[in-house]
Design a protein around this motif. Structure first.
Motif, PDB file in Angstrom:
ATOM      1  N   THR A  19     -19.952 -30.968  78.777  1.00  0.00           N
ATOM      2  CA  THR A  19     -20.639 -32.220  78.454  1.00  0.00           C
ATOM      3  C   THR A  19     -20.544 -32.592  76.987  1.00  0.00           C
ATOM      4  O   THR A  19     -20.883 -33.715  76.620  1.00  0.00           O
ATOM      5  CB  THR A  19     -22.135 -32.133  78.835  1.00  0.00           C
ATOM      6  OG1 THR A  19     -22.748 -31.043  78.125  1.00  0.00           O
ATOM      7  CG2 THR A  19     -22.286 -31.912  80.338  1.00  0.00           C
ATOM      8  N   GLU A  39     -21.525 -35.485  72.364  1.00  0.00           N
ATOM      9  CA  GLU A  39     -21.368 -35.568  73.804  1.00  0.00           C
ATOM     10  C   GLU A  39     -20.290 -36.584  74.148  1.00  0.00           C
ATOM     11  O   GLU A  39     -19.914 -37.421  73.325  1.00  0.00           O
ATOM     12  CB  GLU A  39     -22.695 -35.966  74.464  1.00  0.00           C
ATOM     13  CG  GLU A  39     -23.778 -34.912  74.327  1.00  0.00           C
ATOM     14  CD  GLU A  39     -25.013 -35.240  75.135  1.00  0.00           C
ATOM     15  OE1 GLU A  39     -25.067 -36.350  75.732  1.00  0.00           O
ATOM     16  OE2 GLU A  39     -25.924 -34.402  75.172  1.00  0.00           O
ATOM     17  N   THR A 266     -24.098 -25.554  81.893  1.00  0.00           N
ATOM     18  CA  THR A 266     -24.009 -26.512  82.997  1.00  0.00           C
ATOM     19  C   THR A 266     -24.067 -25.770  84.325  1.00  0.00           C
ATOM     20  O   THR A 266     -24.793 -26.141  85.243  1.00  0.00           O
ATOM     21  CB  THR A 266     -22.710 -27.321  82.895  1.00  0.00           C
ATOM     22  OG1 THR A 266     -22.702 -28.011  81.638  1.00  0.00           O
ATOM     23  CG2 THR A 266     -22.614 -28.336  84.024  1.00  0.00           C
ATOM     24  N   LYS A 312     -30.820 -31.061  84.057  1.00  0.00           N
ATOM     25  CA  LYS A 312     -30.404 -32.422  83.690  1.00  0.00           C
ATOM     26  C   LYS A 312     -30.711 -33.396  84.818  1.00  0.00           C
ATOM     27  O   LYS A 312     -31.136 -34.540  84.580  1.00  0.00           O
ATOM     28  CB  LYS A 312     -28.906 -32.420  83.370  1.00  0.00           C
ATOM     29  CG  LYS A 312     -28.373 -33.688  82.729  1.00  0.00           C
ATOM     30  CD  LYS A 312     -26.922 -33.488  82.310  1.00  0.00           C
ATOM     31  CE  LYS A 312     -26.404 -34.679  81.524  1.00  0.00           C
ATOM     32  NZ  LYS A 312     -26.249 -35.879  82.349  1.00  0.00           N
ATOM     33  N   TRP A 313     -30.546 -32.964  86.056  1.00  0.00           N
ATOM     34  CA  TRP A 313     -30.879 -33.800  87.218  1.00  0.00           C
ATOM     35  C   TRP A 313     -32.378 -34.094  87.254  1.00  0.00           C
ATOM     36  O   TRP A 313     -32.783 -35.236  87.500  1.00  0.00           O
ATOM     37  CB  TRP A 313     -30.437 -33.070  88.481  1.00  0.00           C
ATOM     38  CG  TRP A 313     -30.941 -33.642  89.768  1.00  0.00           C
ATOM     39  CD1 TRP A 313     -30.517 -34.784  90.395  1.00  0.00           C
ATOM     40  CD2 TRP A 313     -31.953 -33.080  90.617  1.00  0.00           C
ATOM     41  NE1 TRP A 313     -31.200 -34.970  91.565  1.00  0.00           N
ATOM     42  CE2 TRP A 313     -32.088 -33.940  91.725  1.00  0.00           C
ATOM     43  CE3 TRP A 313     -32.741 -31.933  90.539  1.00  0.00           C
ATOM     44  CZ2 TRP A 313     -33.003 -33.688  92.750  1.00  0.00           C
ATOM     45  CZ3 TRP A 313     -33.643 -31.683  91.560  1.00  0.00           C
ATOM     46  CH2 TRP A 313     -33.771 -32.553  92.654  1.00  0.00           C
ATOM     47  N   ARG A 315     -34.289 -34.311  84.760  1.00  0.00           N
ATOM     48  CA  ARG A 315     -34.581 -35.233  83.658  1.00  0.00           C
ATOM     49  C   ARG A 315     -33.997 -36.614  83.882  1.00  0.00           C
ATOM     50  O   ARG A 315     -34.710 -37.622  83.821  1.00  0.00           O
ATOM     51  CB  ARG A 315     -34.023 -34.637  82.349  1.00  0.00           C
ATOM     52  CG  ARG A 315     -34.332 -35.468  81.106  1.00  0.00           C
ATOM     53  CD  ARG A 315     -33.493 -34.990  79.936  1.00  0.00           C
ATOM     54  NE  ARG A 315     -32.068 -35.266  80.146  1.00  0.00           N
ATOM     55  CZ  ARG A 315     -31.105 -34.817  79.355  1.00  0.00           C
ATOM     56  NH1 ARG A 315     -31.383 -34.020  78.333  1.00  0.00           N
ATOM     57  NH2 ARG A 315     -29.841 -35.135  79.599  1.00  0.00           N
ATOM     58  N   ASP A 316     -32.711 -36.687  84.167  1.00  0.00           N
ATOM     59  CA  ASP A 316     -32.011 -37.972  84.157  1.00  0.00           C
ATOM     60  C   ASP A 316     -32.089 -38.725  85.477  1.00  0.00           C
ATOM     61  O   ASP A 316     -32.102 -39.962  85.482  1.00  0.00           O
ATOM     62  CB  ASP A 316     -30.537 -37.761  83.797  1.00  0.00           C
ATOM     63  CG  ASP A 316     -30.357 -37.193  82.406  1.00  0.00           C
ATOM     64  OD1 ASP A 316     -31.331 -37.204  81.633  1.00  0.00           O
ATOM     65  OD2 ASP A 316     -29.244 -36.723  82.093  1.00  0.00           O
ATOM     66  N   LYS A 317     -32.121 -38.020  86.597  1.00  0.00           N
ATOM     67  CA  LYS A 317     -32.102 -38.682  87.902  1.00  0.00           C
ATOM     68  C   LYS A 317     -33.486 -38.740  88.543  1.00  0.00           C
ATOM     69  O   LYS A 317     -33.851 -39.750  89.145  1.00  0.00           O
ATOM     70  CB  LYS A 317     -31.127 -37.969  88.838  1.00  0.00           C
ATOM     71  CG  LYS A 317     -29.699 -37.915  88.332  1.00  0.00           C
ATOM     72  CD  LYS A 317     -29.108 -39.308  88.130  1.00  0.00           C
ATOM     73  CE  LYS A 317     -27.646 -39.217  87.702  1.00  0.00           C
ATOM     74  NZ  LYS A 317     -27.061 -40.566  87.455  1.00  0.00           N
ATOM     75  N   GLY A 319     -36.434 -38.092  86.819  1.00  0.00           N
ATOM     76  CA  GLY A 319     -37.439 -38.567  85.864  1.00  0.00           C
ATOM     77  C   GLY A 319     -38.681 -37.709  85.810  1.00  0.00           C
ATOM     78  O   GLY A 319     -39.755 -38.182  85.414  1.00  0.00           O
ATOM     79  N   ASP A 322     -39.018 -35.455  80.362  1.00  0.00           N
ATOM     80  CA  ASP A 322     -38.317 -36.230  79.349  1.00  0.00           C
ATOM     81  C   ASP A 322     -37.317 -35.382  78.577  1.00  0.00           C
ATOM     82  O   ASP A 322     -36.405 -35.915  77.945  1.00  0.00           O
ATOM     83  CB  ASP A 322     -39.322 -36.851  78.373  1.00  0.00           C
ATOM     84  CG  ASP A 322     -40.183 -37.925  79.034  1.00  0.00           C
ATOM     85  OD1 ASP A 322     -39.653 -38.657  79.899  1.00  0.00           O
ATOM     86  OD2 ASP A 322     -41.376 -38.007  78.690  1.00  0.00           O
ATOM     87  N   SER A 323     -37.508 -34.066  78.608  1.00  0.00           N
ATOM     88  CA  SER A 323     -36.581 -33.154  77.931  1.00  0.00           C
ATOM     89  C   SER A 323     -36.547 -31.835  78.684  1.00  0.00           C
ATOM     90  O   SER A 323     -37.517 -31.476  79.380  1.00  0.00           O
ATOM     91  CB  SER A 323     -37.004 -32.913  76.476  1.00  0.00           C
ATOM     92  OG  SER A 323     -38.206 -32.158  76.427  1.00  0.00           O
TER      93      SER A 323
END
Length: 493
Positions: A19, A39, A266, A312-313, A315-317, A319, A322-323
């Motif tokens: 990434t 990134e 990852t 990451k999923w 966090r990003d997908k 929600g 936030d970190s």
């Protein structure tokens, strides 16, 4: 144009990951002194396909290296890279003829299934230590040659080159003068005989790949070439290369047979130094570990395709955080008896199941399920999969390790480190520096240029920052593992 700059007794590690690309300057004692990171985008053309723009990889690598180098030149450069990801490029222009196909990519799953049905896997495993899976490089190169117009004709005429990311970066860094790789990366292509230590004619024929596409193979410590002076203001020697997981094994100073490290980036990759090559009968991989001077070792490896990517999923997908750092507090807040099992098979299941077609699932949801429960269950799933890998290693005849050395982003989560120790019933150690993958590249470069006398000198500098002992009783551990095993059986069925 060359420029005047100070030569320093430091080492530059180029760490090209899935990434992001990073450059880190290390002291000869392994202390990180300066870091730059950028990134780059992930490309998903179809479900199960994962690609990178090779120019984005190169641009971020060059920019971060320039930022760290400045006017203080390192004595040598070491390269570590996301393994199995491949590029095919034009030898004249240096431009890729297709995007880099990433190790996570599953487009060749059907081809691998057909080859397995035809009985090809035992022969592949005997020579490469690998199983027939789209994870590895050979089917990716084959796909590019079969799909890109005129690619096969151009390859036959010697106009193209192919390689893993390390060899692509080395080509660019040396101005197209050097096409080479190291044996830890070559050993992940499914084209390299790890016992005879050469590209294998029968495997090349099996995957219909001309040997002329491929790089020369060298040990991890080697004078790979010098950078083009126009890149950094003067030529700098590249003295070491290693695939990211073997580089982490080196960075964790696992130089004695029986030592084990697990990297949670990852994905998660566990390697046990076995000294001599050990053939797995429990669907682990036999892989080159390192070749440094007259020291050569192999490893047993277990691969989990999704680890930090699951965070990451979240966090990003989803929600839910936030970190990534927030997952530790949420896991502590969740109930011990939440009853949730997450199987994060977003790109299939790796070792020891090797089911590329499987997709993620959540078991045991109720109206009482909270966000904290789901976060904790996701972290737990990585630990449970790690236990599956250790069980397979023990079944292959390995002794139970005295401790597991962990690194990567998730290793900084103390709740996860403790849960891992509890699930494994094995002490877990974290290193003083979490930059172990980049550190391994710096170590091989330092040995190559003479700043580090050898592996024993580096090992004497390795220190632990934390150690977690198992705390839960056997009954609770067994109940958790039974719940996990039941969910896996249902998913596989």
């Amino acid at each position: 144009m060359t420029k005047v700059g100070m030569m320093t007794n430091t080492l530059l590690a180029i760490d090209q990951g899935t990434t992001s690309s990073r450059a880190i300057r290390f002291s000869t004692q392994g202390v990180p002194l300066q870091t730059a990171q950028q990134e780059f985008p992930q490309i998903y053309p179809h479900p199960g396909w994962v690609e990178h723009d090779p120019e984005a990889i190169w641009a971020t690598t060059l920019a971060t290296a320039r930022e760290v180098i400045g006017d203080d030149y390192p004595a040598a450069i070491g390269i570590t890279n996301q393994r199995e990801t491949v590029v095919v490029w034009d030898r004249t222009t240096g431009n890729a003829i297709y995007n880099a196909i990433v190790w996570q990519d599953r487009r060749a799953a059907e081809l691998c299934a057909t080859m397995k049905a035809d009985g090809a896997e035992p022969g592949v495993q005997a020579k490469t230590g690998l199983l027939l899976d789209p994870y590895f490089s050979a089917t990716k190169i084959k796909w590019v040659l079969d799909t890109v117009p005129r690619a096969r004709d151009r390859a036959a005429r010697g106009e193209l080159a192919a390689g893993t990311i390390d060899s692509f970066l080395l080509w660019r860094l040396t101005g197209g003068r050097v096409h080479a790789t190291d044996w830890t990366n070559a050993g992940r292509t499914m084209l390299y005989d790890i016992h005879r230590r050469q590209w294998d004619t029968e495997l090349l024929r099996l995957f219909d790949i001309p040997e002329g596409l491929l790089p020369e193979v060298h040990p991890n410590v080697h004078a790979f070439g010098e950078t083009d002076p126009t890149l950094f203001g003067r030529a700098l020697p590249v003295c070491g290369m290693a695939g990211d997981q073997q580089s982490a094994l080196i960075g964790q100073a696992c130089f004695a047979p029986g030592m084990v490290k697990s990297t949670y980036g990852t994905g998660c990759f566990m390697l046990m130094n076995t000294g001599a090559a050990v053939a797995s009968t429990h669907r682990l991989l036999t892989t080159p570990a390192y070749e440094i001077g007259d020291e050569r070792a192999y490893a047993l490896e277990g691969s989990i395709f999704v680890a930090g990517a699951a965070v990451k999923w979240l966090r990003d997908k989803m929600g839910l955080v936030d970190s990534a750092a927030e997952t530790e507090a949420m896991a502590r807040a969740a109930r011990d008896d939440h009853g949730i099992t997450v199987i994060p098979a977003f790109v299939g299941l790796g070792a020891p199941h090797w089911r590329p077609e499987l997709r993620g699932s959540i078991h045991g949801l109720t109206l009482d399920t909270t966000a904290a429960d789901l976060v904790r269950a996701t972290l737990e799933s990585i630990a449970f999969q790690t236990r599956d890998l250790t069980d397979a290693m023990l079944a292959d005849g390995a002794a139970k390790p005295a401790a597991l050395r962990i690194d990567g982003g998730m290793a900084q989560n103390e709740w996860f480190a403790q849960f891992l120790a509890d699930v494994l019933d094995t002490p877990v150690e974290t290193p003083a520096s979490h930059e172990t993958t980049a550190l391994g590249a710096a170590v091989v470069a330092g040995i190559g240029c003479g700043l580090i006398p050898g592996t024993s000198t580096f090992s004497s500098h390795w220190t632990s920052a934390g150690r977690w002992q198992p705390e839960i009783d056997a009954g609770r551990r067994t109940a958790m593992l039974d719940r996990w095993s039941g969910a896996i059986r249902r998913a596989l069925a």
